[in-house]
Design an enzyme around this catalytic site. Sequence first.
Site, mmCIF file in Angstrom:
data_model
loop_
_atom_site.group_PDB
_atom_site.id
_atom_site.type_symbol
_atom_site.label_atom_id
_atom_site.label_comp_id
_atom_site.label_asym_id
_atom_site.label_seq_id
_atom_site.Cartn_x
_atom_site.Cartn_y
_atom_site.Cartn_z
ATOM 1 N N HIS A 173 1.070 -1.011 -0.004
ATOM 2 C CA HIS A 173 -0.002 0.019 0.117
ATOM 3 C C HIS A 173 1.065 1.503 0.018
ATOM 4 C CE1 HIS A 173 0.239 -0.409 4.388
ATOM 5 N NE2 HIS A 173 0.180 1.629 4.198
ATOM 6 N N LYS A 177 0.273 5.350 -1.864
ATOM 7 C CA LYS A 177 0.682 6.875 -1.329
ATOM 8 C C LYS A 177 1.295 8.469 -2.423
ATOM 9 C CE LYS A 177 1.882 4.527 3.005
ATOM 10 N NZ LYS A 177 0.257 5.296 4.136
ATOM 11 N N GLU A 211 7.434 4.122 13.525
ATOM 12 C CA GLU A 211 5.642 3.840 14.400
ATOM 13 C C GLU A 211 5.969 4.431 16.002
ATOM 14 O OE1 GLU A 211 3.228 1.491 12.233
ATOM 15 O OE2 GLU A 211 4.555 0.238 12.259
ATOM 16 N N ASP A 230 7.189 -7.684 8.257
ATOM 17 C CA ASP A 230 6.190 -6.255 7.736
ATOM 18 C C ASP A 230 6.676 -6.009 7.226
ATOM 19 O OD1 ASP A 230 3.620 -6.112 8.597
ATOM 20 O OD2 ASP A 230 4.347 -4.973 10.069
ATOM 21 N N HIS A 235 7.462 -1.859 2.543
ATOM 22 C CA HIS A 235 7.189 -0.697 2.141
ATOM 23 C C HIS A 235 8.865 -0.023 2.165
ATOM 24 C CE1 HIS A 235 3.422 -2.111 3.195
ATOM 25 N NE2 HIS A 235 4.016 -1.420 4.601
ATOM 26 N N LYS A 331 8.104 -0.417 15.865
ATOM 27 C CA LYS A 331 7.075 0.339 16.420
ATOM 28 C C LYS A 331 7.548 0.980 17.289
ATOM 29 C CE LYS A 331 4.178 -2.518 13.897
ATOM 30 N NZ LYS A 331 3.236 -1.914 12.979
HETATM 31 C C1 BG6 Z 1 1.492 -2.668 7.599
HETATM 32 C C2 BG6 Z 1 2.479 -3.472 8.454
HETATM 33 O O1 BG6 Z 1 1.959 -3.216 6.247
HETATM 34 O O2 BG6 Z 1 1.899 -0.546 7.450
HETATM 35 C C3 BG6 Z 1 1.834 -2.833 9.487
HETATM 36 O O3 BG6 Z 1 1.529 -4.745 8.535
HETATM 37 C C4 BG6 Z 1 2.574 -0.789 9.789
HETATM 38 O O4 BG6 Z 1 2.551 -3.018 10.913
HETATM 39 C C5 BG6 Z 1 1.784 -0.567 8.402
HETATM 40 O O5 BG6 Z 1 1.354 0.016 11.520
HETATM 41 C C6 BG6 Z 1 2.043 0.698 8.634
HETATM 42 O O6 BG6 Z 1 0.724 1.362 7.543
HETATM 43 P P1 BG6 Z 1 0.895 3.348 7.577
HETATM 44 O O7 BG6 Z 1 -0.016 2.974 6.291
HETATM 45 O O8 BG6 Z 1 0.146 4.086 8.730
HETATM 46 O O9 BG6 Z 1 2.365 3.450 7.211
#
Ligand code: BG6
Length: 480
Positions: A173, A177, A211, A230, A235, A331
Site C-alpha cells: 500500500h 501513497k 511508528e 512486515d 515498504h 514500532k
Molecule cells: C502495514 C504493516 O503494512 O503497514 C503494519 O503490516 C504497519 O504493521 C502499517 O502498521 C503502516 O502503514 P502506514 O500506512 O500507517 O504507514
Amino acid sequence: MPRRTLRVPPDQDLVVFGATGDLARRKLLPALYELSIQGLLPRRGEVVGTATRELDDAGFRAFAHDAVAEFARTGIDEDAFATFAKRLRYVPAVTDPGPKLARVLRLPRRIVYLAVPPSSFAPILQQLKESGLSRGSSIIIEKPFGHDLSSARQLNQALHRNVPEERIYRIDHYLGKETVQNLLVFRFGNTLVERIWNRDVVSHVQLTVAEDIGVENRGHLYEETGALRDIMQNHLFQLLALTCMSPPSSFDPEALRDEKVKVLQSIRPVAPTEVVRGQYTRGSVNGKMMPGYRELDGVSPDSTTETYIALRLAVDSWDWAGVPFYLRCGKALVTRRTEIMLFCRDVPLHLFEGTGIEALQPNRVTIRIQPDEGISFSFVAKEPGPVVVEQGVRMDFSYGQSFRTEPAEAYERLLHDALLGDHTLFIRQDETEYAWKALQPVLDDMPAIKLYSAGSEGPPEAQNLMLTGSWHTLGHHSQD
Ligand code: BG6
C-alpha cells in the site's frame, strides 16, 4: 503512473475473500465507497463479499455501512451509501463458496481480492479453479508475499498454476501513497534534482519508517512476522527502489518495474553483522504507558521476534556504488515518521576556516512521506551581522500549504488501478524475490535481539551501523 484523466474501469465483478475482516472493514469497503462516489467503479459489476461469518446480503450491507461510517475518508452520506450498497452481495464461505459464487458472478471479467492470511491462498485458488472461476479472474493479494525466498518462490508458483503474472496484483500500500508517487515526479521532473541524485553528490542515505503505535492486539500474528517481514522487505525496499532507480524509458508499467527490479537485484546480500534487531519493553509513548512486546496476548514471554530493525546496505549500481544506505523501521518509537533523507558530501574546501565557523553542515534533502508530507532542502546561510556566522536554513515544500485538496487513500488509488488493469503500482514476482534474496542471509542467521524502551529512538546499538555521521534523531521535527 501519470494519469491525466480518471477513467471508469470496464464492467467486471469484484469478489473480496475475507470480506468481514479488519482490512476489508478499515480499508477496502471505505475505499470502494469513495470510488463509488467519484463514479470510478465499473458501470456494471457486483461487489461480492465472502467470509466464514454467516451473513446474508442485508447483513453484509449493514456491516459495510458501519465500516464506511467509521472509516471513510469523507464520512458517510446515506444516499451515496444506498447507491453503493446496491452492488453489495454476500456469499458465506462455511464450505466451498465456489459454486455459489459461480451463480452470483455473471460478468466474464472479474477481480478477486484475497484479504485473507496467506495459508488460505492455495485452497481458495483451488476452489476458484474447480468452479471454473479462474478463467477471466485477476487476483489481488496482500503482503506478506512469502516469509523468505523459498516460500515466496513457492507462493509465486502456486499463483502461476492458476493465474498468469499479467493478472496478478501484489499490493504494497506504500505505492498507493501520493508522496511515494511524487518521488518519481520530483526526481524525473526536475533538472536540478536529477543532477544531484547520485554518488557524486550524495554521501549517504537514510530511510525510516517509524511508528509510535505498538503491536497492540496483533501479537499472535506479529510473532510470525516481525519488522523485517512486515515493513523492511516490502515498504522500505520499495522506497529504496524508487529512490535509486534510473529513469525508465517510459511510464509504461513494465518499463518502470524493470528499473525497480534492477535496483533490487543490485542490493548486495545484507550481512547479519550489519543488522540490529530490537524489541520494545514497557515505556511511555506520547505520555501514555505502553506494555512491553512480551507482555502482549499471543506473544511468548521469551519471544525473539523483532519489533525494530536497522541495517546498512550497498546498492552495487553505477549511480550508487560506494554510497551506504541505512534503513530502519520500528514500532513503539518516540514518534510516527516515514522519511527519506539524502545527505550530501562535504564541500571540497572549507573556505571559511578561521572565521569562527568550525564545520559546515552538509546539504540535506528530506522527503517526508508522512506525516507533515513535504520535501525540504537544508543548506547553510550567513547569519545577518558584521561577522561571518554560518546558520543552517531550510527551503520547504509542504503538501498541506501548496495543495489544499485532501489526498486519496492509498487503497482507493490501488483498487481503481487494479480494476483498470494497470500494474504500475503493484509488485512484480521478480521484485519480491530479489528483495527476499538480499535479506536471506539475515533470515538464515538472525542477530540477537537488543531491547529498547517504548517511546525511545530504538536500540542505541543501531548507531554502530553508521560509517560516518549518525541517525537523524526521530525525536526532532524532521525539518530540523
Ligand atoms: C502495514 C504493516 O503494512 O503497514 C503494519 O503490516 C504497519 O504493521 C502499517 O502498521 C503502516 O502503514 P502506514 O500506512 O500507517 O504507514
